[in-house]
Design a protein around this motif. Structure first.
Motif, PDB file in Angstrom:
ATOM      1  N   HIS A  85       0.705  -0.959   0.003  1.00 11.41           N
ATOM      2  CA  HIS A  85       0.284   0.034   0.372  1.00 11.41           C
ATOM      3  C   HIS A  85       1.252   1.030   0.093  1.00 11.41           C
ATOM      4  CE1 HIS A  85      -4.428   1.675   0.797  1.00 11.41           C
ATOM      5  NE2 HIS A  85      -3.273   3.045   1.011  1.00 11.41           N
ATOM      6  N   LEU A  86       0.715   1.635  -0.951  1.00  7.84           N
ATOM      7  CA  LEU A  86       1.508   3.161  -1.227  1.00  7.84           C
ATOM      8  C   LEU A  86       0.948   4.235  -1.253  1.00  7.84           C
ATOM      9  CD1 LEU A  86       4.825   1.725  -3.937  1.00  7.84           C
ATOM     10  CD2 LEU A  86       4.284   1.937  -1.184  1.00  7.84           C
ATOM     11  N   VAL A  87      -0.219   4.471  -1.637  1.00  4.86           N
ATOM     12  CA  VAL A  87      -1.144   5.306  -1.838  1.00  4.86           C
ATOM     13  C   VAL A  87      -0.711   6.530  -0.705  1.00  4.86           C
ATOM     14  CG1 VAL A  87      -3.545   6.416  -1.742  1.00  4.86           C
ATOM     15  CG2 VAL A  87      -3.122   4.091  -2.673  1.00  4.86           C
ATOM     16  N   GLY A  88      -0.168   7.870  -0.886  1.00  2.01           N
ATOM     17  CA  GLY A  88      -0.067   8.796  -0.469  1.00  2.01           C
ATOM     18  C   GLY A  88      -0.223   9.583  -0.615  1.00  2.01           C
ATOM     19  N   GLY A  89       0.004  10.962   0.212  1.00  4.32           N
ATOM     20  CA  GLY A  89      -0.733  12.423   0.102  1.00  4.32           C
ATOM     21  C   GLY A  89       0.194  13.114   1.462  1.00  4.32           C
ATOM     22  N   TRP A  90       0.243  14.345   1.402  1.00  2.21           N
ATOM     23  CA  TRP A  90       0.854  15.193   2.682  1.00  2.21           C
ATOM     24  C   TRP A  90      -0.032  16.607   1.836  1.00  2.21           C
ATOM     25  CZ3 TRP A  90       3.188  20.267   2.978  1.00  2.21           C
ATOM     26  CH2 TRP A  90       3.503  20.544   4.145  1.00  2.21           C
ATOM     27  N   ARG A  91      -0.622  17.186   3.709  1.00  2.18           N
ATOM     28  CA  ARG A  91      -1.052  18.417   4.425  1.00  2.18           C
ATOM     29  C   ARG A  91      -0.643  19.032   5.233  1.00  2.18           C
ATOM     30  NH1 ARG A  91      -7.159  19.544   0.534  1.00  2.18           N
ATOM     31  NH2 ARG A  91      -6.045  18.742  -1.369  1.00  2.18           N
ATOM     32  N   GLY A  92      -0.102  19.940   5.921  1.00  2.00           N
ATOM     33  CA  GLY A  92       0.143  20.788   6.483  1.00  2.00           C
ATOM     34  C   GLY A  92       0.359  22.300   6.593  1.00  2.00           C
ATOM     35  N   ALA A 146      -9.644  21.095   6.162  1.00  2.00           N
ATOM     36  CA  ALA A 146      -9.746  20.450   5.314  1.00  2.00           C
ATOM     37  C   ALA A 146      -8.721  19.579   4.463  1.00  2.00           C
ATOM     38  CB  ALA A 146     -10.399  21.835   3.938  1.00  2.00           C
ATOM     39  N   ASP A 147      -8.264  20.427   4.784  1.00  2.00           N
ATOM     40  CA  ASP A 147      -6.381  19.224   5.422  1.00  2.00           C
ATOM     41  C   ASP A 147      -7.004  17.288   5.875  1.00  2.00           C
ATOM     42  OD1 ASP A 147      -5.083  21.397   3.745  1.00  2.00           O
ATOM     43  OD2 ASP A 147      -4.069  21.571   5.925  1.00  2.00           O
ATOM     44  N   ASP A 205      -9.955  15.890   6.238  1.00  2.00           N
ATOM     45  CA  ASP A 205     -10.786  16.371   5.401  1.00  2.00           C
ATOM     46  C   ASP A 205     -10.231  14.573   3.987  1.00  2.00           C
ATOM     47  OD1 ASP A 205     -12.821  16.283   6.932  1.00  2.00           O
ATOM     48  OD2 ASP A 205     -13.439  18.192   5.860  1.00  2.00           O
ATOM     49  N   ALA A 206      -9.224  15.509   3.050  1.00  2.00           N
ATOM     50  CA  ALA A 206      -8.846  15.057   2.433  1.00  2.00           C
ATOM     51  C   ALA A 206      -7.308  13.724   2.970  1.00  2.00           C
ATOM     52  CB  ALA A 206      -7.698  15.966   1.623  1.00  2.00           C
ATOM     53  N   LEU A 207      -6.514  14.305   3.678  1.00  2.00           N
ATOM     54  CA  LEU A 207      -5.899  13.073   4.483  1.00  2.00           C
ATOM     55  C   LEU A 207      -6.892  11.684   5.104  1.00  2.00           C
ATOM     56  CD1 LEU A 207      -3.016  15.346   5.993  1.00  2.00           C
ATOM     57  CD2 LEU A 207      -3.132  14.057   3.180  1.00  2.00           C
ATOM     58  N   HIS A 208      -7.882  11.644   5.115  1.00  2.00           N
ATOM     59  CA  HIS A 208      -8.594  10.924   5.861  1.00  2.00           C
ATOM     60  C   HIS A 208      -8.917   9.860   4.478  1.00  2.00           C
ATOM     61  CE1 HIS A 208     -12.500   8.937   6.604  1.00  2.00           C
ATOM     62  NE2 HIS A 208     -12.403   8.899   8.039  1.00  2.00           N
ATOM     63  N   SER A 209      -9.083  10.754   3.371  1.00  2.00           N
ATOM     64  CA  SER A 209      -9.925   9.525   1.951  1.00  2.00           C
ATOM     65  C   SER A 209      -8.249   9.571   1.569  1.00  2.00           C
ATOM     66  CB  SER A 209     -10.129  10.255   1.450  1.00  2.00           C
ATOM     67  OG  SER A 209     -11.511  11.312   1.432  1.00  2.00           O
ATOM     68  N   LEU A 210      -7.239   9.603   1.346  1.00  2.00           N
ATOM     69  CA  LEU A 210      -6.487   9.389   0.914  1.00  2.00           C
ATOM     70  C   LEU A 210      -5.366   7.615   2.193  1.00  2.00           C
ATOM     71  CD1 LEU A 210      -4.736  12.525  -0.619  1.00  2.00           C
ATOM     72  CD2 LEU A 210      -5.250  10.710  -2.062  1.00  2.00           C
ATOM     73  N   LEU A 211      -5.203   8.636   3.463  1.00  2.00           N
ATOM     74  CA  LEU A 211      -4.193   7.787   3.845  1.00  2.00           C
ATOM     75  C   LEU A 211      -5.062   6.302   4.974  1.00  2.00           C
ATOM     76  CD1 LEU A 211      -2.118  10.676   5.464  1.00  2.00           C
ATOM     77  CD2 LEU A 211      -2.284   9.552   3.188  1.00  2.00           C
ATOM     78  N   ALA A 215      -0.592  18.086  11.783  1.00  2.00           N
ATOM     79  CA  ALA A 215      -1.346  16.930  13.007  1.00  2.00           C
ATOM     80  C   ALA A 215      -1.694  16.213  12.281  1.00  2.00           C
ATOM     81  CB  ALA A 215      -2.204  18.198  13.635  1.00  2.00           C
ATOM     82  N   ALA A 216      -2.970  16.904  11.106  1.00  2.00           N
ATOM     83  CA  ALA A 216      -3.720  16.358  10.717  1.00  2.00           C
ATOM     84  C   ALA A 216      -3.304  14.835  10.046  1.00  2.00           C
ATOM     85  CB  ALA A 216      -4.671  16.785   9.333  1.00  2.00           C
ATOM     86  N   TYR A 217      -2.058  15.639   9.228  1.00  2.00           N
ATOM     87  CA  TYR A 217      -1.297  14.493   8.128  1.00  2.00           C
ATOM     88  C   TYR A 217      -0.486  13.302   9.626  1.00  2.00           C
ATOM     89  CZ  TYR A 217       2.644  12.009   6.213  1.00  2.00           C
ATOM     90  OH  TYR A 217       3.924  10.889   5.558  1.00  2.00           O
ATOM     91  N   SER A 218      -0.055  13.492  10.552  1.00  2.00           N
ATOM     92  CA  SER A 218       0.084  12.692  11.822  1.00  2.00           C
ATOM     93  C   SER A 218      -0.706  11.887  12.266  1.00  2.00           C
ATOM     94  CB  SER A 218       0.997  13.308  12.732  1.00  2.00           C
ATOM     95  OG  SER A 218       3.038  14.058  11.723  1.00  2.00           O
ATOM     96  N   ALA A 219      -1.863  12.842  12.853  1.00  2.00           N
ATOM     97  CA  ALA A 219      -3.482  11.521  13.008  1.00  2.00           C
ATOM     98  C   ALA A 219      -4.170  10.812  11.775  1.00  2.00           C
ATOM     99  CB  ALA A 219      -4.358  12.842  13.521  1.00  2.00           C
TER     100      ALA A 219
END
Length: 259
Positions: A104-111, A121-122, A124-130, A169-173
């Protein structure tokens, strides 16, 4: 859903994954391309998926031409659609008779610049991607991986999941949630194996960040301290099949110093 198949016709060498079938989710990026190359080199039949059909085709072609003895298939799959993920898994097992791995290599970053500046909103996006994509691929492939007898579910995560910074915070969570979900899958494999031990393993490969040749070319003076080269990641991925399943299941495999 579109599909592109590449099948080589040269080379008779036997790799460590000869006869294995490995699916790679999020295969179109640099880490995916490196994983396809290394898996093909080891003789695996590789079934790659990504939402970006053009980049996926490029990665599939590169693996095909570099390692002509391997079979590499690319499918455009929306992994945010659980039905599409299940259909991909079912079709893969039906076509090839088995599935021995899901990488599983699906990724994405927002900070953000600070904790107070975090934009939800970050999340929401990371919840979907990660998170959602991990849920969908794990639920879709769990049964096939157990039936393999030596299955692997491998999640690539970040050190920030266990050592979050204010602006992440969003990315790490999201990464931490994906890790927890993967460890729950590992417990399912353990329980299903009973006294005989698990027949499949779910594990987490932890990096600080990834680096590849184009990044180095774009930033020739950058040190990329603590970063993991995508080729090293690919080597670690293939190496998990050579270790006893019980030594891989439920483990965090660190490719960077622990925080």
């Amino acid at each position: 859903m579109t599909s592109t198949t590449a099948r080589g016709n040269q080379g008779n060498g036997k790799g460590s994954l000869e006869g294995s079938v490995v699916a790679v989710a999020g295969a179109a990026g640099p880490a995916g391309a490196a994983a396809l190359l290394r898996l093909a080199e080891e003789g695996a039949t590789v079934v790659a998926a990504d939402a970006d059909a053009e980049r996926l085709a490029q990665a599939v072609d590169a693996a095909r031409f570099a390692h002509g003895g391997a079979s590499v298939t690319g499918d455009t799959v929306d992994l945010l659609d659980v039905a599409a993920a299940r259909e991909w898994a079912a079709r893969t097992e039906k076509e090839f008779g088995r599935v021995d791995g899901l990488v599983h290599l699906v990724g994405g970053w927002r900070g953000s610049s600070s904790f107070a500046d975090t934009d939800l909103a970050d999340w929401d996006a990371l919840h979907s991607l990660l998170i959602r994509t991990v849920q969908h691929t794990s639920l879709a492939f769990e049964g096939a991986l157990r039936r393999s007898g030596n299955g692997r579910y491998l999640l690539v995560s970040a050190a920030g999941a266990s050592n979050p910074t204010a602006g992440n915070a969003a990315y790490s969570a999201a990464k931490a949630a994906a890790e927890a979900w993967t460890l729950a899958l590992a417990d399912a494999f353990r329980k299903a194996g009973g006294d005989a031990g698990p027949s499949a393993a779910a594990a987490i490969l932890v990096v600080k960040a990834l680096v590849h040749d184009q990044m180095r070319a774009d930033r020739p003076n950058a040190k990329f301290a603590g970063f993991t080269d995508v080729r090293e990641l690919a080597e670690t991925i293939t190496g998990t099949w050579s270790k006893p399943t019980e030594e891989v299941n439920g483990k965090r495999l660190w490719l960077t110093p622990k925080p």
